[in-house]
Scaffold this active site. Structure first.
Site, PDB file in Angstrom:
ATOM      1  N   ARG A 242       0.823  -1.250  -0.060  1.00 18.10           N
ATOM      2  CA  ARG A 242       0.040   0.021   0.022  1.00 18.10           C
ATOM      3  C   ARG A 242       0.874   1.292   0.036  1.00 18.10           C
ATOM      4  O   ARG A 242       1.837   1.215   0.553  1.00 18.10           O
ATOM      5  CB  ARG A 242      -0.942  -0.116   1.309  1.00 18.10           C
ATOM      6  N   LYS A 267      -3.782  -1.939   6.951  1.00 22.66           N
ATOM      7  CA  LYS A 267      -5.194  -2.425   7.253  1.00 22.66           C
ATOM      8  C   LYS A 267      -5.427  -3.210   8.089  1.00 22.66           C
ATOM      9  O   LYS A 267      -6.301  -3.267   9.175  1.00 22.66           O
ATOM     10  CB  LYS A 267      -5.828  -2.726   5.878  1.00 22.66           C
ATOM     11  N   HIS A 330      -2.000   3.314  -5.872  1.00 19.90           N
ATOM     12  CA  HIS A 330      -2.435   2.233  -5.418  1.00 19.90           C
ATOM     13  C   HIS A 330      -2.709   1.191  -6.514  1.00 19.90           C
ATOM     14  O   HIS A 330      -2.843  -0.137  -6.205  1.00 19.90           O
ATOM     15  CB  HIS A 330      -3.829   2.563  -4.825  1.00 19.90           C
ATOM     16  N   ARG A 333      -0.840  -2.252  -7.134  1.00 21.12           N
ATOM     17  CA  ARG A 333      -1.311  -3.597  -6.366  1.00 21.12           C
ATOM     18  C   ARG A 333      -2.385  -4.259  -7.263  1.00 21.12           C
ATOM     19  O   ARG A 333      -2.184  -5.497  -7.491  1.00 21.12           O
ATOM     20  CB  ARG A 333      -2.008  -3.067  -5.220  1.00 21.12           C
ATOM     21  N   HIS A 357      -3.271  -9.017   2.536  1.00 13.51           N
ATOM     22  CA  HIS A 357      -4.728  -9.051   2.917  1.00 13.51           C
ATOM     23  C   HIS A 357      -4.783 -10.239   3.795  1.00 13.51           C
ATOM     24  O   HIS A 357      -3.788 -11.282   3.906  1.00 13.51           O
ATOM     25  CB  HIS A 357      -5.426  -9.622   1.428  1.00 13.51           C
ATOM     26  N   TYR A 367      -3.425 -17.207   7.723  1.00 11.94           N
ATOM     27  CA  TYR A 367      -2.040 -17.325   7.445  1.00 11.94           C
ATOM     28  C   TYR A 367      -1.137 -16.473   8.239  1.00 11.94           C
ATOM     29  O   TYR A 367      -1.671 -15.306   8.516  1.00 11.94           O
ATOM     30  CB  TYR A 367      -1.824 -17.511   5.996  1.00 11.94           C
TER      31      TYR A 367
END
Length: 406
Positions: A242, A267, A330, A333, A357, A367
């Site tokens: 990001r 995030k 952005h 990504r 994510h 994970y």
């Protein structure tokens, strides 16, 4: 005899405190310093007490008499006016301490501290511009959905539907913080679920065509900017983290031995690892003598004590001719996600993990940062080599082959 304004104004201080009586137990105390204080004498439960009404001339004769009459009504109900006044004062103080604005600013300082500068600015702007003026002074526990709806409708009616949804989201976070800290019982924003017009879902513009990506990489190589901005552009493509994460990368987060960067994802707020391909290490090694005195890898042009501004990469892209409808900071990504999946055929969970994510396994467990790390390390090197290949192809296609006769 009742007092008159003329008598009150003419009252001069004496060596000792004295009183001027009005009617029905109201009187004025005049102090040696010249202060004039309204008092009321009364009896309740067999005790004589005094009620402080206010200071003249801030409280006029008429106002003092009105407060006296209200106090006498309370006495007829068996209520001590002094006790009631203290309770009202305390209630007002608690209301001020638990106003929406006070709770919101507390929430912002607690929950927004780790967010990017851009996210913090957008959030405080939503609060200050749209919410504080209308509901900021009100006790948070008293605000209802019907109080919020006109505020949001006003934004929506100006054509800013996405902003209205964003303001509603911020308000909801403040109310939920108010619930967990005991200042209110519920979030009224939940009652406004379908009250606003649907916001258009927009995605950050991104180049996903390999040929066009190659041309972009050539443009980055040819861009005449500061070394930090050029490096940030290249690393945006290589790391596809990001923009806020990239700007905030510090030199002490680079693990040179393990050839990786260890940060906290913007995030999820979870530890995140960016394996560094050979090309990334070369960029960082060449940048170290230039920005190494700053704690930030990509410091601000205005001062090394701050990270690069959130607009630096965006402005550079605009300078190269890539507007917001073509490609964004952005967008790197989405570029990586699409091409790693559709062209290089990497497993989607590895890509998602590298995008920071939250990815869950078949049992619903997330994970951790080190899972699939070796696979991701190979993927990041393959990605860097692929970008070099696209750039080389684009550079070759720009060369015009021609033969000139005599």
């Amino acid at each position: 005899m009742p007092l008159s304004d003329r008598q009150i104004k003419a009252a001069k201080p004496r060596d000792k405190l004295y009183r001027l009586s009005d009617e029905r137990s109201l009187y004025l105390e005049v102090t040696p310093a010249g202060g004039k204080y309204w008092r009321m004498k009364y009896r309740i439960h067999g005790k004589e007490k005094r009620l402080a009404i206010g200071v003249y001339p801030d409280v006029s004769l008429a106002e003092a008499r009105a407060q006296r009459d209200n106090a006498r009504k309370l006495l007829t109900q068996g209520i001590d006016p002094s006790t009631e006044k203290k309770a009202r004062k305390q209630s007002g103080r608690e209301a001020a301490e638990n106003s929406f604005e006070v709770v919101a600013r507390e929430w912002f300082s607690v929950r927004m501290a780790d967010m990017s500068d851009g996210h913090q600015k957008r959030t405080i702007r939503a609060l200050e511009k749209h919410l504080f003026g209308s509901i900021g002074k009100r006790p948070i526990s008293e605000i209802t959905a019907l109080d919020l709806l006109p505020v949001l409708r006003k934004i929506e009616d100006r054509g800013h539907v996405e902003t209205a949804h964003r303001v509603k989201q911020v308000a909801g976070q403040v109310f939920r913080y108010g619930v967990v800290t005991g200042r209110c019982e519920r979030d009224p924003c939940t009652d406004l679920k379908d009250a606003l017009r649907p916001a258009k879902k927009s995605h950050f513009a991104a180049i996903t065509d390999p040929k066009e990506l190659g041309r972009l990489l050539v443009s980055i190589d040819e861009y005449h900017g500061t070394p930090a901005v050029i490096a940030a552009l290249k690393c945006s493509a290589l790391w596809f983290c990001r923009p806020g994460e990239l700007r905030q990368v510090r030199w002490d987060q680079i693990n040179w031995d393990e050839k990786r960067i260890e940060i906290t994802a913007e995030k999820t707020h979870q530890p995140h690892i960016i394996p560094l391909a050979r090309q990334s290490l070369e960029i960082l090694e060449s940048l170290k003598p230039i920005t190494g005195r700053s704690q930030y890898v990509f410091p601000s042009a205005r001062g090394a004590s701050r990270p690069m501004s959130d607009g630096a990469v965006r402005i550079a892209l605009r300078g190269m001719g890539y507007d917001r409808e073509t490609h964004t900071a952005h967008g790197f990504r989405a570029t990586a996600r699409t091409l790693l999946d559709e062209v290089l055929n990497y497993r989607i969970e590895w890509i998602e993990q590298q995008l920071a994510h939250e990815v869950k396994d078949a049992n619903g467990r997330s994970y951790n940062r080190t899972q699939h790390l070796e696979q991701r390390r190979k993927m990041m090197q393959h990605w860097a080599d692929y970008l070099d290949q696209l750039k080389a192809t684009a550079s070759t296609s720009n060369v015009i082959n021609a033969s000139f006769g005599n």
